[in-house]
Design a protein around this motif. Structure first.
Motif, PDB file in Angstrom:
ATOM      1  N   ARG A  95       0.827  -1.217   0.000  1.00 36.63           N
ATOM      2  CA  ARG A  95       0.000   0.000   0.000  1.00 36.63           C
ATOM      3  C   ARG A  95       0.863   1.270   0.000  1.00 36.63           C
ATOM      4  N   GLN A  96       2.052   1.197   0.559  1.00 38.16           N
ATOM      5  CA  GLN A  96       2.966   2.334   0.509  1.00 38.16           C
ATOM      6  C   GLN A  96       3.539   2.518  -0.893  1.00 38.16           C
ATOM      7  N   PRO A 139     -10.283  -2.790   2.222  1.00 39.94           N
ATOM      8  CA  PRO A 139     -10.047  -1.782   3.265  1.00 39.94           C
ATOM      9  C   PRO A 139     -10.380  -2.276   4.666  1.00 39.94           C
ATOM     10  N   TYR A 140     -11.099  -3.400   4.739  1.00 39.57           N
ATOM     11  CA  TYR A 140     -11.485  -3.927   6.047  1.00 39.57           C
ATOM     12  C   TYR A 140     -10.546  -5.029   6.538  1.00 39.57           C
ATOM     13  N   ALA A 141      -9.544  -5.356   5.717  1.00 35.86           N
ATOM     14  CA  ALA A 141      -8.498  -6.282   6.167  1.00 35.86           C
ATOM     15  C   ALA A 141      -7.410  -5.449   6.842  1.00 35.86           C
ATOM     16  N   TYR A 142      -7.043  -5.827   8.047  1.00 32.83           N
ATOM     17  CA  TYR A 142      -6.098  -5.042   8.837  1.00 32.83           C
ATOM     18  C   TYR A 142      -6.524  -3.571   8.836  1.00 32.83           C
ATOM     19  N   PRO A 143      -7.699  -3.275   9.377  1.00 34.36           N
ATOM     20  CA  PRO A 143      -8.261  -1.924   9.289  1.00 34.36           C
ATOM     21  C   PRO A 143      -7.365  -0.855   9.907  1.00 34.36           C
ATOM     22  N   ALA A 148      -4.313   4.306   9.485  1.00 31.52           N
ATOM     23  CA  ALA A 148      -3.014   4.985   9.512  1.00 31.52           C
ATOM     24  C   ALA A 148      -2.707   5.681   8.183  1.00 31.52           C
ATOM     25  N   GLY A 149      -3.660   5.651   7.267  1.00 33.79           N
ATOM     26  CA  GLY A 149      -3.479   6.342   5.995  1.00 33.79           C
ATOM     27  C   GLY A 149      -3.030   5.478   4.841  1.00 33.79           C
ATOM     28  N   LEU A 150      -2.928   4.168   5.048  1.00 41.11           N
ATOM     29  CA  LEU A 150      -2.531   3.257   3.977  1.00 41.11           C
ATOM     30  C   LEU A 150      -3.789   2.687   3.328  1.00 41.11           C
ATOM     31  N   ALA A 151      -4.246   3.369   2.288  1.00 40.17           N
ATOM     32  CA  ALA A 151      -5.505   3.013   1.639  1.00 40.17           C
ATOM     33  C   ALA A 151      -5.373   1.731   0.827  1.00 40.17           C
ATOM     34  N   ALA A 152      -6.492   1.032   0.677  1.00 39.83           N
ATOM     35  CA  ALA A 152      -6.534  -0.191  -0.121  1.00 39.83           C
ATOM     36  C   ALA A 152      -6.062   0.090  -1.545  1.00 39.83           C
ATOM     37  N   TYR A 153      -5.478  -0.932  -2.164  1.00 45.71           N
ATOM     38  CA  TYR A 153      -4.893  -0.772  -3.491  1.00 45.71           C
ATOM     39  C   TYR A 153      -5.027  -2.082  -4.253  1.00 45.71           C
ATOM     40  N   LYS A 154      -5.378  -2.008  -5.534  1.00 42.09           N
ATOM     41  CA  LYS A 154      -5.518  -3.209  -6.360  1.00 42.09           C
ATOM     42  C   LYS A 154      -4.256  -3.422  -7.190  1.00 42.09           C
ATOM     43  N   VAL A 155      -3.598  -4.529  -6.949  1.00 40.97           N
ATOM     44  CA  VAL A 155      -2.373  -4.880  -7.668  1.00 40.97           C
ATOM     45  C   VAL A 155      -2.731  -5.440  -9.041  1.00 40.97           C
TER      46      VAL A 155
END
Length: 238
Positions: A95-96, A139-143, A148-155
């Motif tokens: 996510r970073q 976004p609900y995995a390891y919420p 902390a600002g690490l938004a969900a992302y599709k690889v």
């Protein structure tokens, strides 16, 4: 591009030629080294400082193929598991970085040469696979990561190296990058008691890969198992 490996030097054996080719084209690459490599090496005199030594070897090895970002997860060599602790670390890093391609060691054992299927290698592949789908895009995995600002992302793509030969479905011509790849491998001096034999075996493997994919005689290639995760040809659900 984010490339994960179980130990320092794994990525240099598996994909350094391809990485050198990509960085030369302007692709930014980050390494994720999961363990500290403390069980590696052959010299008893190295035991006390082996972890620091292997970290010192990995940084210049990365630089030789154009990589300036190396992250260490700090897991213990020989004890790596696809635990939620490790998966969460990988999710946070993906996510970073938000890479177009995530690359990792293959999670399946290759019986043609079992040495490439070290248990830590398999655990690396499994942890990254479980991070890529579904955790990193949910976004609900390891919420706490999203909080902390690490938004969900599709690889988009997941590339594996070091897997069973029958899984290989993509080859990269690295003929012009062989010297850089071998220089990176040699930088891990603590791991190679016979540099000449290592050099010859790596060169031969690259030639065999090239022959398998139909390149001209004398060419060299690295082999991968490429999986589309979020591409125009994939869709969510079963």
């Amino acid at each position: 591009m984010l490339v994960s490996a179980a130990h320092p030097d794994d990525v240099d054996f598996g994909a350094a030629g391809t990485i050198a080719r990509w960085t030369a084209a302007g692709v930014k690459v980050t390494y994720c080294i999961m363990t500290d490599g403390d069980a590696g090496g052959f010299e008893e005199s190295h035991r006390a400082g082996i972890t620091a030594m292997r970290a010192r070897e990995q940084a210049p090895a990365a630089g030789l193929v154009g990589v300036d970002g190396v992250r260490f997860l700090g897991q213990r060599d020989g004890y790596l598991e696809a635990s939620h602790e490790v998966i969460k670390q990988v999710v946070a890093l993906i996510r970073q970085v938000r890479p177009e391609v995530v690359m990792a060691m293959h999670p399946e054992r290759g019986w043609d040469r079992i040495q490439k299927s070290h248990p830590d290698h398999l655990a690396c592949g499994e942890a990254v696979t479980r991070a890529v789908y579904p955790a990193v895009e949910n976004p609900y995995a390891y919420p706490e990561l999203a909080e902390a600002g690490l938004a969900a992302y599709k690889v988009p793509y997941l590339w594996f190296y070091g897997g069973p030969r029958e899984r290989d479905n993509h080859f990269v011509d690295v003929t012009d990058q062989v010297d850089a790849k071998l220089a990176a491998i040699r930088t891990h001096a603590s791991q190679h008691p016979d540099l000449a034999a290592m050099d010859a075996r790596v060169r031969q493997s690259l030639l065999e890969n090239a022959a398998r994919c139909g390149l001209d005689e004398g060419r060299s290639a690295e082999a991968f198992h490429v999986v589309g995760v979020n591409t125009p040809d994939t869709f969510a659900g079963f």
